[in-house]
Enzyme design. Structure first.
Site, PDB file in Angstrom:
ATOM      1  N   GLN A  10       0.821  -1.223   0.000  1.00 30.45           N
ATOM      2  CA  GLN A  10       0.000   0.000   0.000  1.00 30.45           C
ATOM      3  C   GLN A  10       0.850   1.266   0.000  1.00 30.45           C
ATOM      4  O   GLN A  10       0.540   2.222  -0.715  1.00 30.45           O
ATOM      5  CB  GLN A  10      -1.052   0.001   1.106  1.00 30.45           C
ATOM      6  CG  GLN A  10      -0.573  -0.183   2.502  1.00 30.45           C
ATOM      7  CD  GLN A  10      -1.702  -0.053   3.537  1.00 30.45           C
ATOM      8  OE1 GLN A  10      -2.829   0.329   3.216  1.00 30.45           O
ATOM      9  NE2 GLN A  10      -1.382  -0.369   4.774  1.00 30.45           N
ATOM     10  N   LEU A  11       1.962   1.290   0.736  1.00 26.39           N
ATOM     11  CA  LEU A  11       2.815   2.477   0.702  1.00 26.39           C
ATOM     12  C   LEU A  11       3.562   2.565  -0.630  1.00 26.39           C
ATOM     13  O   LEU A  11       3.684   3.641  -1.222  1.00 26.39           O
ATOM     14  CB  LEU A  11       3.826   2.453   1.862  1.00 26.39           C
ATOM     15  CG  LEU A  11       4.798   3.620   1.893  1.00 26.39           C
ATOM     16  CD1 LEU A  11       4.073   4.964   2.016  1.00 26.39           C
ATOM     17  CD2 LEU A  11       5.807   3.469   3.045  1.00 26.39           C
ATOM     18  N   THR A  62       4.648  -7.564   6.946  1.00 26.48           N
ATOM     19  CA  THR A  62       3.832  -6.685   7.799  1.00 26.48           C
ATOM     20  C   THR A  62       2.707  -7.411   8.550  1.00 26.48           C
ATOM     21  O   THR A  62       1.902  -6.757   9.206  1.00 26.48           O
ATOM     22  CB  THR A  62       3.201  -5.551   6.959  1.00 26.48           C
ATOM     23  OG1 THR A  62       2.431  -6.149   5.909  1.00 26.48           O
ATOM     24  CG2 THR A  62       4.240  -4.633   6.369  1.00 26.48           C
ATOM     25  N   ASP A  98       6.282   2.067  14.643  1.00 30.75           N
ATOM     26  CA  ASP A  98       6.065   2.378  16.067  1.00 30.75           C
ATOM     27  C   ASP A  98       6.118   1.113  16.925  1.00 30.75           C
ATOM     28  O   ASP A  98       6.294   1.198  18.138  1.00 30.75           O
ATOM     29  CB  ASP A  98       4.706   3.079  16.248  1.00 30.75           C
ATOM     30  CG  ASP A  98       3.532   2.281  15.679  1.00 30.75           C
ATOM     31  OD1 ASP A  98       3.750   1.504  14.720  1.00 30.75           O
ATOM     32  OD2 ASP A  98       2.411   2.432  16.185  1.00 30.75           O
ATOM     33  N   TYR A 121       7.369  -9.285  14.979  1.00 28.69           N
ATOM     34  CA  TYR A 121       7.386  -8.233  13.946  1.00 28.69           C
ATOM     35  C   TYR A 121       8.228  -7.047  14.417  1.00 28.69           C
ATOM     36  O   TYR A 121       9.129  -6.591  13.709  1.00 28.69           O
ATOM     37  CB  TYR A 121       5.946  -7.800  13.646  1.00 28.69           C
ATOM     38  CG  TYR A 121       5.836  -6.536  12.811  1.00 28.69           C
ATOM     39  CD1 TYR A 121       6.139  -6.539  11.457  1.00 28.69           C
ATOM     40  CD2 TYR A 121       5.425  -5.323  13.390  1.00 28.69           C
ATOM     41  CE1 TYR A 121       6.047  -5.378  10.695  1.00 28.69           C
ATOM     42  CE2 TYR A 121       5.323  -4.164  12.632  1.00 28.69           C
ATOM     43  CZ  TYR A 121       5.635  -4.190  11.296  1.00 28.69           C
ATOM     44  OH  TYR A 121       5.547  -3.046  10.540  1.00 28.69           O
ATOM     45  N   TRP A 146       0.346   2.797  11.973  1.00 23.18           N
ATOM     46  CA  TRP A 146      -1.084   2.636  11.655  1.00 23.18           C
ATOM     47  C   TRP A 146      -1.405   3.100  10.225  1.00 23.18           C
ATOM     48  O   TRP A 146      -2.274   3.947   9.993  1.00 23.18           O
ATOM     49  CB  TRP A 146      -1.921   3.418  12.669  1.00 23.18           C
ATOM     50  CG  TRP A 146      -1.859   2.925  14.084  1.00 23.18           C
ATOM     51  CD1 TRP A 146      -0.832   2.265  14.695  1.00 23.18           C
ATOM     52  CD2 TRP A 146      -2.880   3.071  15.093  1.00 23.18           C
ATOM     53  NE1 TRP A 146      -1.148   1.999  16.001  1.00 23.18           N
ATOM     54  CE2 TRP A 146      -2.393   2.484  16.281  1.00 23.18           C
ATOM     55  CE3 TRP A 146      -4.141   3.655  15.110  1.00 23.18           C
ATOM     56  CZ2 TRP A 146      -3.135   2.461  17.457  1.00 23.18           C
ATOM     57  CZ3 TRP A 146      -4.881   3.633  16.287  1.00 23.18           C
ATOM     58  CH2 TRP A 146      -4.384   3.035  17.442  1.00 23.18           C
TER      59      TRP A 146
HETATM   60  N1  LIG Z   1       0.757  -1.091   7.636  1.00 17.74           N
HETATM   61  C1  LIG Z   1       0.987  -0.508   8.794  1.00 17.74           C
HETATM   62  O1  LIG Z   1       0.068  -0.279   9.601  1.00 17.74           O
HETATM   63  C2  LIG Z   1       2.381  -0.067   9.160  1.00 17.74           C
HETATM   64  C3  LIG Z   1       2.603   0.506  10.431  1.00 17.74           C
HETATM   65  C4  LIG Z   1       3.909   0.926  10.747  1.00 17.74           C
HETATM   66  C5  LIG Z   1       4.933   0.748   9.847  1.00 17.74           C
HETATM   67  N2  LIG Z   1       4.681   0.159   8.649  1.00 17.74           N
HETATM   68  C6  LIG Z   1       5.790  -0.019   7.724  1.00 17.74           C
HETATM   69  O2  LIG Z   1       5.476   0.660   6.542  1.00 17.74           O
HETATM   70  C7  LIG Z   1       6.107  -0.004   5.426  1.00 17.74           C
HETATM   71  C8  LIG Z   1       5.092  -0.225   4.313  1.00 17.74           C
HETATM   72  O3  LIG Z   1       4.051  -1.034   4.821  1.00 17.74           O
HETATM   73  P1  LIG Z   1       2.713  -1.322   3.985  1.00 17.74           P
HETATM   74  O4  LIG Z   1       1.583  -1.001   4.870  1.00 17.74           O
HETATM   75  O5  LIG Z   1       2.811  -0.721   2.632  1.00 17.74           O
HETATM   76  O6  LIG Z   1       2.827  -2.915   3.886  1.00 17.74           O
HETATM   77  P2  LIG Z   1       2.297  -3.904   2.762  1.00 17.74           P
HETATM   78  O7  LIG Z   1       1.076  -3.350   2.105  1.00 17.74           O
HETATM   79  O8  LIG Z   1       2.237  -5.240   3.408  1.00 17.74           O
HETATM   80  O9  LIG Z   1       3.470  -3.879   1.689  1.00 17.74           O
HETATM   81  C9  LIG Z   1       4.703  -4.511   1.911  1.00 17.74           C
HETATM   82  C10 LIG Z   1       5.187  -5.004   0.565  1.00 17.74           C
HETATM   83  O10 LIG Z   1       6.481  -5.577   0.752  1.00 17.74           O
HETATM   84  C11 LIG Z   1       6.536  -6.748  -0.060  1.00 17.74           C
HETATM   85  N3  LIG Z   1       7.602  -7.627   0.435  1.00 17.74           N
HETATM   86  C12 LIG Z   1       7.582  -8.492   1.477  1.00 17.74           C
HETATM   87  N4  LIG Z   1       8.780  -9.114   1.585  1.00 17.74           N
HETATM   88  C13 LIG Z   1       9.568  -8.635   0.589  1.00 17.74           C
HETATM   89  C14 LIG Z   1      10.882  -8.896   0.159  1.00 17.74           C
HETATM   90  N5  LIG Z   1      11.660  -9.805   0.788  1.00 17.74           N
HETATM   91  N6  LIG Z   1      11.369  -8.219  -0.910  1.00 17.74           N
HETATM   92  C15 LIG Z   1      10.599  -7.327  -1.565  1.00 17.74           C
HETATM   93  N7  LIG Z   1       9.338  -7.043  -1.237  1.00 17.74           N
HETATM   94  C16 LIG Z   1       8.818  -7.694  -0.154  1.00 17.74           C
HETATM   95  C17 LIG Z   1       5.151  -7.349   0.061  1.00 17.74           C
HETATM   96  O11 LIG Z   1       4.921  -8.243  -1.004  1.00 17.74           O
HETATM   97  P3  LIG Z   1       4.047  -9.585  -0.751  1.00 17.74           P
HETATM   98  O12 LIG Z   1       2.751  -9.109  -0.167  1.00 17.74           O
HETATM   99  O13 LIG Z   1       3.942 -10.147  -2.123  1.00 17.74           O
HETATM  100  O14 LIG Z   1       4.857 -10.418   0.192  1.00 17.74           O
HETATM  101  C18 LIG Z   1       4.291  -6.098  -0.041  1.00 17.74           C
HETATM  102  O15 LIG Z   1       3.997  -5.778  -1.378  1.00 17.74           O
HETATM  103  C19 LIG Z   1       6.728  -1.269   6.008  1.00 17.74           C
HETATM  104  O16 LIG Z   1       8.089  -1.047   6.283  1.00 17.74           O
HETATM  105  C20 LIG Z   1       5.995  -1.467   7.328  1.00 17.74           C
HETATM  106  O17 LIG Z   1       6.766  -2.182   8.267  1.00 17.74           O
HETATM  107  C21 LIG Z   1       3.438  -0.244   8.274  1.00 17.74           C
END
Ligand SMILES: NC(=O)c1ccc[n+]([C@@H]2O[C@H](COP(=O)([O-])OP(=O)(O)OC[C@H]3O[C@@H](n4cnc5c(N)ncnc54)[C@H](OP(=O)(O)O)[C@@H]3O)[C@@H](O)[C@H]2O)c1
Length: 293
Positions: A10-11, A62, A98, A121, A146
């Site tokens: 999503q990001l 995630t 966070d 995580y 979040w």
């Molecule tokens: N979502 C939240 O609430 C939240 C909160 C705090 C921080 N964050 C941080 O924000 C960032 C973006 O999160 P998001 O919400 O966009 O998460 P997301 O929608 O789950 O996107 C993460 C992406 O990373 C890909 N991925 C996983 N393992 C990988 C690898 N080894 N190499 C390359 N790509 C890989 C996933 O692909 P697949 O799905 O195909 O595995 C997915 O497309 C992350 O660093 C997360 O830790 C998120």
């Protein structure tokens, strides 16, 4: 040129769209196109014909609860992958969480407050941060929280609530975990602003970037119900009434002081939610105010 990893999350998607709108040259790779945990694939890309001046790493494992049972997979994506990316020698803007904090505080966490993760995580994300901070690399660790995107296909709290509101008369939501709901499209714009300011060229440091303000999941859910006009009743419950596989911090609001000292003042979470659900264009200049320094 920017290199974006995890581009179909999503990001990642919001960041690609922000780059397009702002005419920022970039190349984006989904998980399928580049496994960032695979050092040889990462190195081959970095040594290729294209010149990248910065990587923005949106890739992560995630699934907070599933990580409890898939620690190796979470570690590969959340710790090994950022380290692989940084070791290319290209400056790295890495996104963290966070959930590196234990949530026992009662004031916003500063960037140098001690990290004490409660979950696998959080532990793997902290391991990624430590590898970057101790490796002598250039870049930024951008902790956020979040995250939800306006994309109706994304897996996030807002879309889950919308689905439940449409199918149930009442939904119970935890009221004793407090954080800062953050619109992915706003965060994407903040990441690009940090990049444009050249802050990734300094020695690795941590900055917090969320929408401003704070809410419990219950308050967040009530705001979603209000914005969508849902008739469903939202009932506050405690964490103990909704046990999950992973422990989550009770209070994980992040101080935005450093971000603001760099001239970026994010809009409030409530305003961002309204924009996401009702107001249309999320790529305008509403995500944050530029402060004069
Ligand atoms: N979502 C939240 O609430 C939240 C909160 C705090 C921080 N964050 C941080 O924000 C960032 C973006 O999160 P998001 O919400 O966009 O998460 P997301 O929608 O789950 O996107 C993460 C992406 O990373 C890909 N991925 C996983 N393992 C990988 C690898 N080894 N190499 C390359 N790509 C890989 C996933 O692909 P697949 O799905 O195909 O595995 C997915 O497309 C992350 O660093 C997360 O830790 C998120």
């Amino acid at each position: 040129m920017l290199l974006i990893t995890g581009a179909s999350g999503q990001l990642g998607r919001a960041l690609c769209e922000a780059c397009r709108r702002q005419n920022t040259p970039f190349r984006a790779f989904s998980h399928r196109e580049l496994d960032a945990a695979d050092a040889s694939a990462v190195n081959a890309l970095a040594r290729g014909p294209e010149h990248f001046d910065c990587i923005i790493n949106c890739a992560a494992y995630t699934q907070v609860d599933a990580a409890e049972d898939h620690a190796a997979e979470a570690y590969a994506a959340n710790a090994l992958a950022p380290w692989n990316l940084a070791r290319t020698g290209i400056a790295l803007i890495h996104v963290s969480t966070d959930y590196v904090f234990d949530g026992r505080g009662s004031r916003p966490y500063e960037t140098d407050d001690p990290a004490r993760p409660l979950s696998v995580y959080g532990l793997t994300k902290r391991a990624g941060e430590t590898a970057l901070l101790e490796g002598g690399f250039s870049g930024l660790i951008v902790r956020t929280a979040w995250v939800y995107s306006a994309d109706p296909a994304a897996k996030n709290f807002v879309n889950t609530m919308k689905r439940l509101f449409a199918s149930r008369p009442e939904v119970s939501v935890v009221n004793d975990q407090i954080g800062a709901p953050t619109l992915a499209e706003d965060l994407a714009q903040m990441l690009l602003a940090l990049y444009r300011k050249g802050l990734h060229r300094r020695p690795m440091q941590v900055v917090h970037a969320t929408n401003s303000g704070a809410a419990s999941w219950y308050e967040f859910a009530c705001a979603i119900a209000q914005e969508t006009g849902a008739a469903c009743r939202v009932r506050p419950i405690t964490t103990s009434q909704y046990p999950t596989r992973a422990h989550r911090p009770a209070y994980s609001v992040l101080s935005l002081a450093r971000l603001q000292s760099w001239g970026i003042a994010p809009r409030g979470w409530r305003e961002a939610l309204h924009a996401a659900l009702c107001a249309g264009d999320l790529q305008g200049d509403g995500a944050f105010r530029e402060l004069q320094r």
